[in-house]
Design a protein around this motif. Sequence first.
Motif, PDB file in Angstrom:
ATOM      1  N   THR A 213       0.827  -1.209   0.000  1.00 53.42           N
ATOM      2  CA  THR A 213       0.000   0.000   0.000  1.00 53.42           C
ATOM      3  C   THR A 213       0.854   1.249   0.000  1.00 53.42           C
ATOM      4  N   SER A 240      -7.611   1.817  -5.587  1.00 51.56           N
ATOM      5  CA  SER A 240      -6.515   1.159  -4.863  1.00 51.56           C
ATOM      6  C   SER A 240      -7.007  -0.079  -4.133  1.00 51.56           C
ATOM      7  N   LEU A 244      -5.481  -3.649  -4.759  1.00 55.96           N
ATOM      8  CA  LEU A 244      -4.859  -4.338  -3.630  1.00 55.96           C
ATOM      9  C   LEU A 244      -5.462  -5.725  -3.419  1.00 55.96           C
TER      10      LEU A 244
END
Length: 304
Positions: A213, A240, A244
């Motif tokens: 991250t 994101s 992820l």
Amino acid sequence: MCQKSLKFKLKKSKKSTFLEKTINELNNVIKEEFIAGKIASRHGLLQNLDPRINIIATLLLIITANFIHQPLVLLFFNFWIIWLAKVSLVPIRSFLKRVWLIVPLFTVVMVIPTIFSPFLPGEPLLILFQFSHPIQILFWQIPPIISITKQGVMAAVVLVLRVGICVSLSLLLTLTTKWSQLLKALNKIGIPTVFITILEMAHRYIYLLLQTTVDMFIAKKSRTVGQTTTGEQRQFISNSMSILLGKTYFISNEVYSAMTSRGYNGKALTLAEFKLKLFDWLWLGFIIIVCLFFIGGDYLFVWK
């Protein structure tokens, strides 16, 4: 006017952006894990104990704390744990921040209702509202006097102090014992292998995903010119999260292959061999005496 507006723009530009704050917070979490590993390598009191004895002693102290009802005894118990952290070479300021910034935030919110008379009747300390007659709301009857009671405050204080003790002891155990040795000790005292495997993989993935991250946010920041709007930041966060998730699935296969190729068979492996020493048995006996001391002190206050 021009000088004032220029100063305002300079101050505004110096403020941390959303990405910078997020990167700093994630880096702080990773930094704390690194510091915890260094603390576990120090030659303090708890670090020199056998991890199995350390776990058993922690469980005995936690169980003892839940049998104590007197706030003064629990407060003294908390101070004794601080002394234990000090002789174990744990930074006291950081230790207190980790415990007492978390305990009030979650525990106090839960115990606030217990201090009011409708939830826990008792001797009033402060009368808040007074009605001419009880008020009926569906199946719940509100008494004519709503107050903060002595019994409610005492119950709330006891619960907060107990939670503080349990969190302090758990944190102290993880800070003074290396993670690999802690997992092996749990396996030695009879904890199921499946549970230990889940703990081990979770510990590996948490910091691996944190680092991933951080890399994503740094990459975004290095490619961003100027300030972004709130909507753009939210869109980046949602994108994101999906990226992820995909990376998590991909990395899980790589990590599993890497672990099996290095001989992982579901058991916590470590080069350290556990061997009980005289000091370990003496410490366990001392902990039993401490537990009896606190329980005896609690009964002494009750009889008084």
